[in-house]
Motif scaffolding. Sequence first.
Motif, PDB file in Angstrom:
ATOM      1  N   TYR A 129       0.856  -1.196   0.000  1.00  0.00           N
ATOM      2  CA  TYR A 129       0.000   0.000   0.000  1.00  0.00           C
ATOM      3  C   TYR A 129       0.889   1.242   0.000  1.00  0.00           C
ATOM      4  O   TYR A 129       1.950   1.260   0.636  1.00  0.00           O
ATOM      5  CB  TYR A 129      -0.894   0.027   1.238  1.00  0.00           C
ATOM      6  N   GLY A 154      -3.123   3.868  -3.005  1.00  0.00           N
ATOM      7  CA  GLY A 154      -3.811   2.608  -3.202  1.00  0.00           C
ATOM      8  C   GLY A 154      -2.906   1.415  -3.007  1.00  0.00           C
ATOM      9  O   GLY A 154      -1.792   1.531  -2.491  1.00  0.00           O
ATOM     10  N   ALA A 189      -6.169  -1.515  -6.166  1.00  0.00           N
ATOM     11  CA  ALA A 189      -7.242  -0.725  -5.550  1.00  0.00           C
ATOM     12  C   ALA A 189      -6.755   0.700  -5.402  1.00  0.00           C
ATOM     13  O   ALA A 189      -5.562   0.940  -5.199  1.00  0.00           O
ATOM     14  CB  ALA A 189      -7.636  -1.306  -4.196  1.00  0.00           C
ATOM     15  N   GLU A 230      -9.908   4.026  -2.150  1.00  0.00           N
ATOM     16  CA  GLU A 230     -10.786   3.344  -1.205  1.00  0.00           C
ATOM     17  C   GLU A 230     -10.047   2.319  -0.364  1.00  0.00           C
ATOM     18  O   GLU A 230     -10.577   1.794   0.623  1.00  0.00           O
ATOM     19  CB  GLU A 230     -11.930   2.656  -1.958  1.00  0.00           C
ATOM     20  N   ALA A 231      -8.813   1.991  -0.735  1.00  0.00           N
ATOM     21  CA  ALA A 231      -8.069   0.935  -0.055  1.00  0.00           C
ATOM     22  C   ALA A 231      -7.519   1.410   1.287  1.00  0.00           C
ATOM     23  O   ALA A 231      -7.030   2.526   1.416  1.00  0.00           O
ATOM     24  CB  ALA A 231      -6.928   0.454  -0.936  1.00  0.00           C
ATOM     25  N   ASP A 273     -10.539  -2.865   2.001  1.00  0.00           N
ATOM     26  CA  ASP A 273     -11.105  -1.654   1.409  1.00  0.00           C
ATOM     27  C   ASP A 273     -12.078  -1.010   2.376  1.00  0.00           C
ATOM     28  O   ASP A 273     -12.717  -1.689   3.190  1.00  0.00           O
ATOM     29  CB  ASP A 273     -11.886  -1.982   0.117  1.00  0.00           C
ATOM     30  N   GLU A 274     -12.240   0.315   2.263  1.00  0.00           N
ATOM     31  CA  GLU A 274     -13.296   1.004   2.987  1.00  0.00           C
ATOM     32  C   GLU A 274     -14.655   0.580   2.450  1.00  0.00           C
ATOM     33  O   GLU A 274     -14.795   0.223   1.280  1.00  0.00           O
ATOM     34  CB  GLU A 274     -13.154   2.523   2.855  1.00  0.00           C
ATOM     35  N   ASP A 275     -15.665   0.628   3.308  1.00  0.00           N
ATOM     36  CA  ASP A 275     -17.043   0.321   2.915  1.00  0.00           C
ATOM     37  C   ASP A 275     -17.896   1.542   3.229  1.00  0.00           C
ATOM     38  O   ASP A 275     -18.238   1.797   4.380  1.00  0.00           O
ATOM     39  CB  ASP A 275     -17.544  -0.904   3.683  1.00  0.00           C
ATOM     40  N   ALA A 314     -11.021  -7.656   0.335  1.00  0.00           N
ATOM     41  CA  ALA A 314     -11.003  -7.765  -1.124  1.00  0.00           C
ATOM     42  C   ALA A 314      -9.952  -8.771  -1.570  1.00  0.00           C
ATOM     43  O   ALA A 314      -8.930  -8.963  -0.907  1.00  0.00           O
ATOM     44  CB  ALA A 314     -10.713  -6.398  -1.739  1.00  0.00           C
ATOM     45  N   HIS A 339     -15.059  -8.674  -3.422  1.00  0.00           N
ATOM     46  CA  HIS A 339     -15.203  -8.488  -1.982  1.00  0.00           C
ATOM     47  C   HIS A 339     -15.805  -9.756  -1.378  1.00  0.00           C
ATOM     48  O   HIS A 339     -16.885 -10.190  -1.770  1.00  0.00           O
ATOM     49  CB  HIS A 339     -16.084  -7.279  -1.690  1.00  0.00           C
TER      50      HIS A 339
END
Length: 395
Positions: free
Chosen positions: A273, A280, A300, A303-304, A324-326, A336, A349
């Motif tokens: 990351y 990402g 990603a 959002e990661a 990942d964020e939700d 993910a 996901h």
Amino acid sequence: MLTALVLTTALAMTQPPCGSHAMAPAVCATTQGVWVTWLEPVSKAEPTKASEIWRLRISRFDGVSWTSPHTITQRQDFFINWADTPQIAAAPDGALIATWLQKNGSGTYAYDIGVARSDDAGKSWTMLGTLNDDRTQTEHGFVSMAPEAEGVRVIWLDGRAMVSGEHEEHGHAGGDMSLRTTMITDTIQPSTLLDNRTCECCPTAMTESSAGMLIAYRDRLPSERRDISVVRLTDNGWTSPKDLWTDGWEINGCPVNGPAAASNGLRTAVVWYTGAENPGVRAAISEDGGMTFDEPITLAGEEALGRVAVAWPSDNNPVAIWIDEDDSSHGNATLALASLGDADVTAKHIATLEAGRGSGYPRIAALPDGRCLVIWTSKAREEGLRAHLIDISED
């Protein structure tokens, strides 16, 4: 160029034989299946990490069922952390090596790395002492292990230089975190310094290709650029650290987000990351055991959250997981999964997690039949750990 994979939507749930509030899973793939370790409180009551007696447990999943769990060690002086967790590895002769963190002083960040060995498939364990060969009351952790010809190669982040003056009460008092390595056979060998200044608390990664051992970790330069560096073991010894890829992430503090690595023959995959421009999850493939890497692909975007892991089933492409964020629900995140194929990567996901530290680092390991076991800490903490079997086939 790698080919794309189809990741089947039929996910098979398999429940690890863990207790309530189990956490911190670690995995080790072997020809007999996947060994999994975890921490769990001895009491069934809501645990208080500062005072509860915990135990480090182990079980093997063969693709169908789990073996009865055994206790590696039970103690009250574990240093329990969401990101810095126990690890497990298997030596070429079948011996198992386990590590954990144990306090060595009154300071918050004063702890050593405990080591134990089992020669009977995890039923009994011999305590080998501490991995770090100093006696400073500072941080020692973020272990990675991989089998090598004579035993198990180990790396860790070592805080022995972080002592300030005459007092060692807090690991961040002064000095730099370093990266060290050693070998474990039936004893712990003396350690070697690989890098004298690294990021303080990002997990490390290690994998052995047919070209030799490769280490990936988050480095730290004087400019506070904290990108991923790699070091390789060659016939001439360890190479000097070099950038895997220059992201240019300058951050005045540790992001607690390390890389993951896996190999298949000469081919090596590293996933990480970055919070640099265009943040990402990235992945890069080497066709020569880590001497060079192709340009990274993006798995990603913004959002990661990161917290990556990767496995390489023998007959398929590598498979990575991350968090990942939700945005659809408060406090949730998603686990993910994607193949490291062409540039157009479609993530799947597969589970809902806690967005915060409670979800820790999910893990993935390849079974001998090509399937992957994915294991994580449940959002409902009383459930302990959860796991999926992922069936993978080529497109």
